[in-house]
Write an enzyme that holds these catalytic residues in place. Structure first.
Site, mmCIF file in Angstrom:
data_model
loop_
_atom_site.group_PDB
_atom_site.id
_atom_site.type_symbol
_atom_site.label_atom_id
_atom_site.label_comp_id
_atom_site.label_asym_id
_atom_site.label_seq_id
_atom_site.Cartn_x
_atom_site.Cartn_y
_atom_site.Cartn_z
ATOM 1 N N LYS A 204 -47.007 56.649 -18.407
ATOM 2 C CA LYS A 204 -46.639 55.453 -19.166
ATOM 3 C C LYS A 204 -47.766 54.408 -19.071
ATOM 4 C CE LYS A 204 -43.098 51.865 -19.322
ATOM 5 N NZ LYS A 204 -41.764 51.453 -18.922
ATOM 6 N N GLU A 210 -52.336 59.096 -8.741
ATOM 7 C CA GLU A 210 -52.222 60.553 -8.635
ATOM 8 C C GLU A 210 -52.569 61.225 -9.958
ATOM 9 O OE1 GLU A 210 -49.978 58.319 -7.659
ATOM 10 O OE2 GLU A 210 -48.790 59.000 -5.951
ATOM 11 N N GLY A 264 -39.695 54.833 -16.980
ATOM 12 C CA GLY A 264 -40.276 56.112 -16.565
ATOM 13 C C GLY A 264 -39.227 57.186 -16.321
ATOM 14 N N ARG A 265 -38.177 56.838 -15.588
ATOM 15 C CA ARG A 265 -37.181 57.860 -15.230
ATOM 16 C C ARG A 265 -36.212 58.162 -16.368
ATOM 17 N NH1 ARG A 265 -37.486 53.442 -12.248
ATOM 18 N NH2 ARG A 265 -35.804 51.929 -12.251
ATOM 19 N N GLU A 350 -34.213 55.462 -7.512
ATOM 20 C CA GLU A 350 -35.227 54.484 -7.925
ATOM 21 C C GLU A 350 -34.595 53.389 -8.797
ATOM 22 O OE1 GLU A 350 -38.797 55.319 -10.550
ATOM 23 O OE2 GLU A 350 -39.874 55.177 -8.663
ATOM 24 N N HIS A 381 -25.131 78.837 2.791
ATOM 25 C CA HIS A 381 -25.695 79.473 3.982
ATOM 26 C C HIS A 381 -26.682 78.540 4.662
ATOM 27 C CE1 HIS A 381 -23.881 83.314 2.879
ATOM 28 N NE2 HIS A 381 -24.083 82.879 1.646
ATOM 29 N N LYS A 494 -48.156 51.562 -2.432
ATOM 30 C CA LYS A 494 -49.344 51.712 -3.300
ATOM 31 C C LYS A 494 -50.388 50.681 -2.893
ATOM 32 C CE LYS A 494 -46.926 52.984 -7.602
ATOM 33 N NZ LYS A 494 -46.629 52.548 -8.946
HETATM 34 O O1 F6P Z 1 -43.031 55.632 -8.709
HETATM 35 C C1 F6P Z 1 -43.172 54.569 -9.551
HETATM 36 C C2 F6P Z 1 -43.363 54.949 -10.986
HETATM 37 O O2 F6P Z 1 -43.707 53.786 -11.663
HETATM 38 C C3 F6P Z 1 -42.148 55.611 -11.633
HETATM 39 O O3 F6P Z 1 -41.164 54.737 -12.003
HETATM 40 C C4 F6P Z 1 -42.788 56.309 -12.771
HETATM 41 O O4 F6P Z 1 -41.927 57.240 -13.323
HETATM 42 C C5 F6P Z 1 -43.991 56.900 -12.087
HETATM 43 O O5 F6P Z 1 -44.401 55.904 -11.175
HETATM 44 C C6 F6P Z 1 -45.124 57.297 -12.984
HETATM 45 O O6 F6P Z 1 -45.659 56.220 -13.702
HETATM 46 P P1 F6P Z 1 -46.593 56.453 -14.945
HETATM 47 O O7 F6P Z 1 -45.814 57.161 -15.983
HETATM 48 O O8 F6P Z 1 -47.013 55.080 -15.387
HETATM 49 O O9 F6P Z 1 -47.768 57.270 -14.496
#
Ligand code: F6P
Length: 526
Positions: A204, A210, A264-265, A350, A381, A494
């Site tokens: 987003k 990452e 995002g979620r 979240e 199990h 972060k």
């Molecule tokens: O973990 C925080 C967060 O902002 C989530 O809400 C989101 O889904 C994820 O990081 C990834 O963010 P982006 O889509 O901006 O890379």
């Protein structure tokens, strides 16, 4: 907004809970009509709440609480595009992403539906071009593998859906890379050829560390053998941040946009779902949206005593805030739904794992359970020992699909039997007498479960299921007076990682760090 423990209904529910401590689920289930009364069906999908510690009085009180906390009002504001994400001043419109083309939903004076359908049309034509082999890589070969790079909501939704719809997957093979741990991307790339691989960078913000690191690794890997111009054939971006996408080197026509009103979620329904369309075909992606829309309509219009997401939410409130149960278990009795708990974890924890309410007050009540789960029957199990007998009960959702996509009848019969046996054992337990006076074999029972039966695991039903959980989380967030659509709790980690990375690169340990961190850092870089 009313402080929910101050409402008359909260007080009544607290008193009622004391009475309900003597409630016996075993006795209640022996009476007639409980299943008929407490189970609900929508499009032949069944949600059974009869194995809960509830009576008519409980349900009335919970629903009265829901009404008194203005659920309808905030729900309608969400659907209408009002800026209910107050901390970020944003609308919350994942529901608009699955609305029909004829709808009109206004944000800042603009009807967002034409934009949504422009992107859907772009997704349709690109996914068809890749799946048909028309889209070629830099040596003229068709795409055989797609690597979706994203994290959090830009990973978990598509990953869960593609996994669940394995029977519909007919396109190029899809690989997901999320972790900044280099093993994740390096083990994926090892199996692939640059000539036939397409990278989807899903972010987003297009700024998540990452994702951007992994995207750079992928770009370098491609350019080791391919010319610079090949990026246009091998990289697409799913993002709200056009400037950062262009800076990375991805062409505007290879960007699939969405807007800041998609959290995002809640983003799998947006351009973030391109990987789903590539894996299962656009028509099936559309069916997923239609299933979610069917649940949206139900959530918007059904009276609360028949409203599945409202009932799921309020039963959750009952356990979290009145019984003090701190966890919630998701048990899919279907291997294809194996990642549902992982997906629901982010969506729920979240969204509502917050300490400050919408009015800026620190909350003094529990906001959301710890979500966990694994497929049944494996969990029987494993951790189900604790779920059956430990002193603190854990409410659970059991999910099963009536019609499997295999023809191993005996396996399916066993699966159904185990699904039923587990919820029955949790509900009715086993007395000392029944256990032959062996106290270690006593099961207290009274352990609540919801049973969810999907007629088939199709995109439509999966869409309905996910939307039901989304709205459950929404309702609980309103009851707790939270903004369910921001996530400030992920920021501190972060922020602290940045200077630590500088310490690692420079090999110089900041003396002002705490002793434990200094010790660990020294061990790791020494
Ligand atoms: O973990 C925080 C967060 O902002 C989530 O809400 C989101 O889904 C994820 O990081 C990834 O963010 P982006 O889509 O901006 O890379």
């Amino acid at each position: 907004m009313t402080y929910f423990p101050d409402t008359a209904d909260f007080q009544k529910l607290s008193d009622h809970k004391r009475k309900m401590e003597d409630f016996s689920l075993r006795t209640a289930l022996e009476g007639p009509g409980r299943f008929e009364k407490y189970s609900h069906s929508l499009e032949n999908m069944v949600f059974d709440f009869s194995k809960h510690l509830i009576t008519d009085e409980t349900q009335d009180l919970l629903l009265s609480l829901a009404h008194s906390m203005d659920i309808e009002d905030i729900r309608d504001k969400m659907f209408a595009g009002e800026k209910i994400n107050i901390t970020e001043n944003r609308a919350v419109l994942h529901t608009a992403l699955r609305a029909p083309r004829s709808s009109s939903i206004m944000v800042d004076g603009e009807n967002v539906i034409p934009f949504i359908y422009d992107v859907l049309d772009q997704m349709r034509s690109f996914s068809e071009s890749v799946r048909s082999g028309h889209h070629k890589g830099y040596t003229g070969q068709s795409i055989t593998d797609i690597v979706h790079i994203g994290i959090g909501g830009s990973d978990l939704g598509p990953r869960f859906v593609v996994d669940s719809l394995v029977d519909f997957c007919s396109g190029p093979a899809l690989h997901f890379v999320s972790n900044v741990d280099g093993h994740d991307i390096s083990s994926t790339l090892k199996k692939l050829s640059p000539e036939t691989t397409l990278f989807i960078i899903a972010s987003k913000t297009f700024a998540t560390e990452e994702t951007m690191l992994n995207a750079e690794v992928a770009k370098r890997w491609l350019l080791q053998s391919a010319p610079l111009g090949s990026i246009s054939k091998h990289f697409v971006a799913l993002s709200t941040n056009e400037e950062a996408v262009l800076r990375f080197g991805i062409l505007k026509e290879n960007m699939f946009p969405f807007r800041d009103w998609v959290g995002g979620r809640y983003s799998l329904w947006s351009a973030i779902g391109l990987s789903i369309a590539l894996a299962v075909g656009f028509e099936h992606f559309r069916a997923l949206l239609d299933g979610a829309h069917a649940m949206d309509q139900h959530f918007k219009t059904a009276p609360f005593d028949q409203n599945i997401p409202v009932l799921m939410a309020m039963i959750g409130i009952w356990y979290i805030n009145f019984w003090g149960y701190t966890a919630h278990l998701l048990l899919p009795y279907d291997a294809r739904l194996g990642k549902i708990a992982k997906f629901a974890q982010q969506m729920d924890m979240e969204s509502n794992g917050k300490a400050v309410d919408r009015d800026g007050n620190i909350v003094d009540y529990a906001t959301g359970p710890v979500i966990f789960g694994e497929p049944g029957t494996d969990s029987q199990h494993s951790f189900m020992q604790l779920v059956h007998q430990s002193p603190t009960p854990i409410p659970a959702d059991f999910l099963i699909v009536k019609k499997p996509s295999h023809d191993l009848k005996e396996n399916h019969n066993s699966l159904i039997a185990n699904f039923l046996a587990q919820t029955r054992a949790l509900a009715i337990g086993q007395t000392l007498d029944e256990a032959g006076s062996d106290i270690s074999r006593v099961f207290t029972g009274n352990r609540p479960t919801t049973s969810i039966i999907l007629p088939e695991l199709t995109p439509f039903y999966l869409g309905m299921l996910i939307a039901a959980y989304e709205h459950k989380v929404f309702v609980q967030g309103v009851i707790w007076n939270l903004n369910s659509f921001d996530q400030p709790g992920v920021e501190l980690g972060k922020k602290l990682a940045k200077p630590l990375k500088e310490n690692i690169i420079s090999q110089k340990i900041d003396p002002s760090l705490d002793g434990s961190t200094k010790g660990l850092l020294k061990t790791l870089i020494g």
